[in-house]
Design an enzyme around this catalytic site. Structure first.
Site, PDB file in Angstrom:
ATOM      1  CG  ASP A  56      31.046  25.972   9.991  1.00 39.24           C
ATOM      2  OD1 ASP A  56      31.051  26.737   9.011  1.00 39.24           O
ATOM      3  OD2 ASP A  56      31.489  24.815   9.928  1.00 39.24           O
TER       4      ASP A  56
ATOM      5  CE1 TYR B 205      14.396  30.504  10.144  1.00 37.26           C
ATOM      6  CE2 TYR B 205      13.342  32.471  11.001  1.00 37.26           C
ATOM      7  CZ  TYR B 205      14.198  31.400  11.175  1.00 37.26           C
ATOM      8  OH  TYR B 205      14.850  31.219  12.374  1.00 37.26           O
TER       9      TYR B 205
ATOM     10  CG  ASP C 147      16.293  33.870  13.892  1.00 41.38           C
ATOM     11  OD1 ASP C 147      16.427  34.745  14.769  1.00 41.38           O
ATOM     12  OD2 ASP C 147      15.351  33.059  13.890  1.00 41.38           O
TER      13      ASP C 147
ATOM     14  CE  LYS D  71      28.754  24.051   6.539  1.00 40.30           C
ATOM     15  NZ  LYS D  71      29.977  24.058   7.364  1.00 40.30           N
TER      16      LYS D  71
END
Length: 364
Positions: free
Chosen positions: A224, A125, A248, A191
């Site tokens: 995940d 972002y 987000d 991640k």
């Protein structure tokens, strides 16, 4: 002494939500001096295409506190997000999105009480992008390929920066928030198994900060896997701290656990200012219809009261909202068993119902 607050109604349904929220905040008995500032699609023409005029930023810098309605963000083109610009310009690095169950909400889950802490200035972002077909995109692709990488032809490129300082301050913010709000655990989400030099950095710094805050439990989860576990066992989590993009996405997932974005407030904290806003968008197709649910913005106002150390008023406002939800008769269409329910009320009616519950002495 009155609290001076910048009030940004926004566009689309924003002005209706802002007015309903202003009413319930004033009904708490707390004194406010509102500095109303306009931003969004409705003012662009008057400011040379700028949806965020300088005087809006100047007002927030002066008051230090803002309450903001939703503002439309074009998809795939047009101006960049006003929300992102506010966060970057004012360095509002710490976004807090509580997701809490209230009795009476239709949901598959009960007793969910999560805090999402999202870093809000870095990551994808940050707005470092190169459009497909431009000389800059080709130059960057050539540079990458000269060093052993490969960018497929015709690619748009976005850069994902995660810094040591940005990671350190958001994780420390999460620990401080957990401590000051009586929370038990912080979970860092990443991640790092795939993005070893960006998310890997975030995880390394999170572990370093955790060692300096041994009074609060710490763990980490791959993003995940976390999403799966939130759906299976949300009660295992308490405070989640995440880089921007994951924050987000996961905050919307968590909002789904407690009834949707209509009950999802948000707060953005920086060193010198704080901006409070609902998580949902502006829903321009419903503008002016007195139809949409104002509770996410009202709950954002409740977070603002807590920030202003008006704890008793915050408790009464949250209690009033919770009681209106529990009763179920004075709520908007999205909170009825059927979206076509003729007993659904309008935005302003919800505000009136919350005010009546506060008058009756309900507290959180």
């Amino acid at each position: 002494m009155a609290h001076e607050v910048t009030l940004i109604p926004g566009d689309g349904t924003g002005p209706e939500l802002a007015e309903a929220t202003r009413r319930v905040l004033e009904a708490t008995g707390v004194d406010f001096e509102w500095d109303v500032q306009q931003a969004g699609a409705d003012v662009m023409e008057s400011y040379g295409g700028n949806p965020l005029p300088d005087q809006v930023l100047d007002s927030i810098k002066r008051t230090g506190v803002a309450l903001k309605g939703p503002i439309t963000t074009p998809v795939g083109g047009g101006f960049r997000s006003v929300n992102v610009t506010l966060r970057k310009t004012l360095d509002l690095y710490g976004q807090v999105r509580p997701c809490k169950s209230y009795e009476g909400v239709r949901s598959r889950y009960e007793n969910v009480d999560l805090i999402i802490v999202r870093e809000a200035t870095e990551d994808l972002y940050a707005g470092i992008e190169y459009e497909e077909g431009t000389a800059h995109a080709q130059e960057l692709a050539d540079w990458i390929e000269a060093r052993g990488g490969r960018v497929p032809p015709g690619s748009g490129i976005s850069i994902k920066p995660l810094s040591i300082e940005g990671s350190r301050r958001i994780v420390q913010f999460a620990f401080d928030y957990a401590r000051s709000n009586g929370r038990r655990k912080v979970t860092a989400v990443h991640k790092a198994n795939i993005m070893k030099f960006s998310d890997g950095l975030f995880l390394r710094i999170a572990r370093e900060v955790a060692e300096q805050n041994p009074d609060v439990e710490f763990e980490d989860r791959i993003v995940d896997n976390l999403c799966m576990q939130l759906v299976q066992r949300p009660e295992e989590y308490d405070v989640l701290v995440l880089p921007n993009l994951y924050g987000d996405i996961v905050s919307d997932l968590a909002a789904g656990l407690v009834g949707g974005l209509g009950l999802a407030p948000g707060a953005n904290f920086g060193t010198h200012a704080a901006v409070f806003e609902p998580t949902h968008g502006s829903a321009p197709k419903y503008a002016g219809q007195n139809k949409v649910n104002p509770m996410a913005m009202m709950l954002s106002g409740m977070l603002m009261l807590r920030h202003l150390e008006e704890t008793e008023a915050a408790d009464r406002l949250e209690g009033g909202i919770a009681e209106v939800i529990r009763a179920g008769d004075q709520v908007t269409y999205d909170m009825k068993p059927s979206r076509d329910d003729p007993t659904a009320v309008g935005t302003s009616d919800v505000a009136g119902a919350v005010i009546e519950k506060m008058k009756a002495g309900v507290t959180a």
